[in-house]
Design an enzyme around this catalytic site. Structure first.
Site: not given
Ligand code: BGC
Length: 817
Positions: A354-355, A493, A626-627
């Site tokens: 998805w980056d 994640e 995580k993010q």
């Protein structure tokens, strides 16, 4: 240090991997790491070359499992160039006594230079200057020029210029238990006096890759030529040995020009023949450099961004440099997506994630043709995505979390935790949200370019099929009178399931659910803007029924979003003004992590997942992300758009919701992905300029300082790289391309006083936007063919600017101190 230079003094074996990745040279067709030409893969050096979208699939045995992975292939190495004096040892920085050593990457011209002096055991001192390029002018060419100056000796110099097809994929230590033999050398030989060539084939995808190299040696003023000696040859490797008698003080220059073709290239008959002919007929180093530098000059003209912060400026340049080396005008002809780690290393196997959500916004307003070709990579994989959806019992198109050659799901089933040495199930394929990113990019591309043909021909089909999938994924709960999405993973994640549930996946991830609503609404808008003729045709072709369209409408009004009241907030009650958006159903019931204790114990806890697993624990048990996950919503959607969605869904919205939610997750995020700091920099820009700047600097330094500890050597983080430039222009400078009007809604951090950049927007090749201390200006380059544009600035009437005109406004708002 100059804004166009990345320089390293001294030789440091431990830092070599990072330098190689950051000194990679490429042109969007292929790229070569900045490895020393005399080196081989030996634990310190890793001379990798990768060709866009050249993948190969292999089966490996891991314990009692057999796993299949598709990897971007480490192509035959064109770099090898070794030399020795008087029959002694071949030069190596690891063995020689180095008197000086410096590496310089000239970003403006795309040239990597290595300057060194060394002394050997016999007291001979030699100076070496090496320059290399991977041509941005001719995507099949690369060149390496080596000048050797004997300072205090005269004698015999031997040079070996080679090609190595016996390389494997061995660049990522975590993957070393896996089969990395993707290449089968096939043939090699010499052509004429000075060209050698080699061809290899990928073992399962059966792509042929050919490299040819022309080596020439000149001494003194360039009149003499070295003698071409024996051809050194073994299966999969070939070299030219050239020997020459040199005199102290007289330099010798070895020029190696390499050509690389694959069997997929167009306008050739056979790739080895094409490589031989291109290498033999290529110009010399200086002429190649001139054309190459001109191509870069043209690229930089379109990437213009100037900021009065030297360090930020230099790293932004570096980031654009690596982005354009991965995807460039030369990619437009290929069937390639955005590899998350560039063409700079083997991490994530060259896969597309998805980056691109973080990459396309920059490209859309600078190189829309590249953005379009990257979207077409996704469009060509619609059949695979449809098949994946069907296999899951769902309609529409289910894009894979990791995509490679043919668009099937490439996510590994097992991954290695280097901390514990255990192979663990990898459920990250449950990140269905990748499809939302594809749809988001399609729409944003259309908005910024106004390219209705793209929408009608390709974009609408993707958008509708993705909408269809998510609409089908949502299940209706009668008691709640809401739609839910169960059993997925959000961007974070660390959470791939519930501690007490056997099957993986979490329910009602706010990011997935809200973006689903956004996509469903865009699908409805797409149907409304398509010309009648095309709409009917498309609906017939994909057999989209009226009832499905009504369901889009229904789901977009009744999707479930979970909220909760954080501890310490106002008592729960009818007043929602204390709630935050819950990352997923049940997140708030998970245990709180003792962050301070973990930081004390481990220092760097970015990869908390690995730490916890090695302790026999799991991040699934904790409110630890995580993010950015929920915060992604504030990154992608302007506040009004989010409000609009929540109100449409019948949820209360108050202006405090966003800052409260940011504060809540900031305290619970380890930033184990470089994307996280980027998103935080963005979402904090309105409320906390200092924190935003801190996260911005962290993202800027993520690769140059290898902040994710050892990951940069395995490839750069392209999403974060492109994202930093995008952040400056779309967030800090506040350029919004949604709707018919170009909006400028700046929120400049106090550290920026001057900012200037140029965009492509709706047919205009030069929209020049600049900010000074107290004024801003928008100027359109003169352009007979382009229409006037409308510009909106907060608190002002919309102004119309004609080509060749400019408009200047005072800047009072939008500056944070
Ligand atoms: C991140 C993902 C990202 C992937 C590839 C992971 O570490 O968590 O969001 O897509 O890296 O860059």
């Amino acid at each position: 240090m100059s804004r166009w230079l990345l320089g390293y003094d001294g030789y440091d074996p431990a830092a070599e991997g990072v330098r190689e990745a950051l000194c990679t040279l490429g042109n969007g067709f292929f790229a070569t790491r900045g490895a020393a030409p005399e080196s081989t893969a030996d634990g310190t050096h890793y001379p990798g070359t990768y060709v866009a979208a050249v993948y190969n699939r292999l089966v490996s045995d891991v314990g009692d499992h057999s796993v299949e992975n598709e990897d971007i292939v480490n192509a035959p190495n064109w770099l090898p160039l070794a030399f020795r004096i008087g029959g002694g040892d071949w030069f190596s920085p690891d063995a020689a006594t180095l008197l000086s050593y410096r590496q310089e990457l000239d970003l403006r011209r795309g040239v990597l230079t290595r300057l060194l002096r060394y002394r050997d055991g016999d007291g001979r001192t030699t100076r070496v200057t090496q320059r290399r390029l991977v041509s941005m002018d001719d995507p099949h060419l690369a060149a390496l020029e080596t000048t050797i100056l004997p300072e205090n000796w005269s004698g015999r110099l031997e040079v070996r210029s080679g090609l190595d097809g016996r390389v494997t994929n061995a660049g990522v230590s975590r993957y070393r238990d896996l089969n990395g033999s993707h290449l089968q050398p096939d043939a090699e030989g010499a052509a004429g006096d000075d060209v050698i060539w080699l061809r290899a084939r990928t073992v399962s995808s059966r792509i042929e890759i050919a490299v040819a190299a022309r080596t020439r040696l000149t001494t003194g003023r360039g009149e003499e030529k070295g003698q071409v000696g024996e051809l050194s040859r073994e299966p999969g490797r070939i070299g030219h040995d050239i020997a020459v008698d040199v005199r102290a003080g007289t330099p010798v220059t070895v020029e190696k020009v390499a050509a690389l073709f694959t069997s997929r290239d167009r306008a050739i008959t056979e790739c080895a023949e094409a490589a031989r002919a291109r290498a033999a007929g290529a110009a010399g180093f200086d002429a190649l450099l001139e054309r190459h530098a001109l191509a870069w000059q043209h690229l930089w003209r379109r990437c213009r961004i100037s900021i009065d912060h030297e360090d930020a400026q230099r790293i932004l340049n570096l980031h654009m440099f690596h982005l354009l080396q991965t995807v460039s005008g030369h990619t437009v002809d290929l069937d390639a997506g955005v590899p998350a780690r560039g063409l700079h290393g083997e991490a994530y196997r060259g896969h597309v994630f998805w980056d691109e959500l973080f990459v396309l916004p920059f490209l859309i307003v600078r190189f829309p043709e590249i953005a379009r070709s990257l979207l077409l990579y996704r469009w060509r994989r619609l059949p695979a995505a449809r098949q994946a959806a069907r296999a899951a019992g769902l309609p529409g198109a289910m894009y894979p979390w990791q995509s490679g050659g043919d668009g099937r799901e490439e996510t590994q089933r097992l991954h290695l935790n280097p901390n514990s040495g255990r192979w663990l199930p990898d459920n990250s394929r449950l990140q269905r949200h990748v499809g939302l990113a594809v749809a988001y990019n399609v729409w944003r591309f259309y908005e910024a370019t106004g390219d209705a043909d793209f929408l009608a021909e390709f974009g609408a089909e993707m958008l509708l099929e993705i909408a269809r999938f998510f609409s089908g994924l949502a299940t209706y709960d009668r008691t709640l009178d809401r739609y839910e999405i169960r059993g997925v993973m959000g961007p974070d994640e660390y959470h791939d399931g519930y501690p007490d549930r056997a099957e993986p996946g979490i329910d009602d991830n706010a990011y997935t659910n809200i973006m689903t609503v956004w996509v469903l609404r865009r699908a409805l808008a797409t149907l409304a803007v398509l010309p009648e003729y095309r709409r009917v045709e498309l609906m017939e072709r994909i057999a989209l029924q009226r009832e499905e369209v009504s369901r889009f409408e229904d789901v977009s009004r009744k999707m479930r979003v979970v909220f909760h009241r954080p501890p310490g907030g106002p008592d729960p009650g009818p007043d929602p003004g204390g709630d935050v958006i819950t990352q997923f159903e049940g997140y708030d019931k998970l245990a709180e992590l003792d962050w301070a204790a973990y930081r004390r114990r481990y220092g760097d806890i970015r990869r908390l997942d690995r730490i916890l697993e090695a302790e026999g624990d799991s991040p699934n048990a904790y409110q630890a992300s995580k993010q950015a996950d929920v915060l992604m919503l504030f990154y992608l959607l302007p506040a009004e758009e989010l409000e609009d969605i929540l109100v449409r869904l019948g949820y209360p919205y108050d202006p405090g919701l966003i800052p409260r939610t940011i504060a809540y997750y900031m305290a619970r995020t380890s930033h184990g992905s470089t994307l996280s700091a980027l998103v935080h920099a963005w979402v904090l820009a309105r409320s906390d300029g200092e924190d935003s700047w801190r996260f911005f600097l962290e993202t800027l330094n993520a690769d140059v300082d290898d902040l994710q500890r050892g990951t940069t050597a395995e490839g750069v983080h392209l999403g974060a790289m492109a994202g930093t430039v995008d952040l400056v222009q779309r967030c800090y400078a506040g350029v919004e391309t949604h709707g018919e009007v170009l909006r400028l809604n700046p929120r400049l951090p106090a550290m920026i006083n001057e900012l200037r950049f140029e965009l492509r927007y709706r047919g205009h090749w030069g929209v020049d936007v600049s900010y000074g201390r107290d004024r801003m200006r928008v100027r359109l380059r003169p352009d007979g063919a382009a229409p006037a544009i409308q510009v909106a600035v907060p608190g002002r009437d919309i102004v119309t600017i004609q080509p060749g005109e400019s408009c200047e406004l005072p800047l009072t708002e939008g500056r944070l101190h």
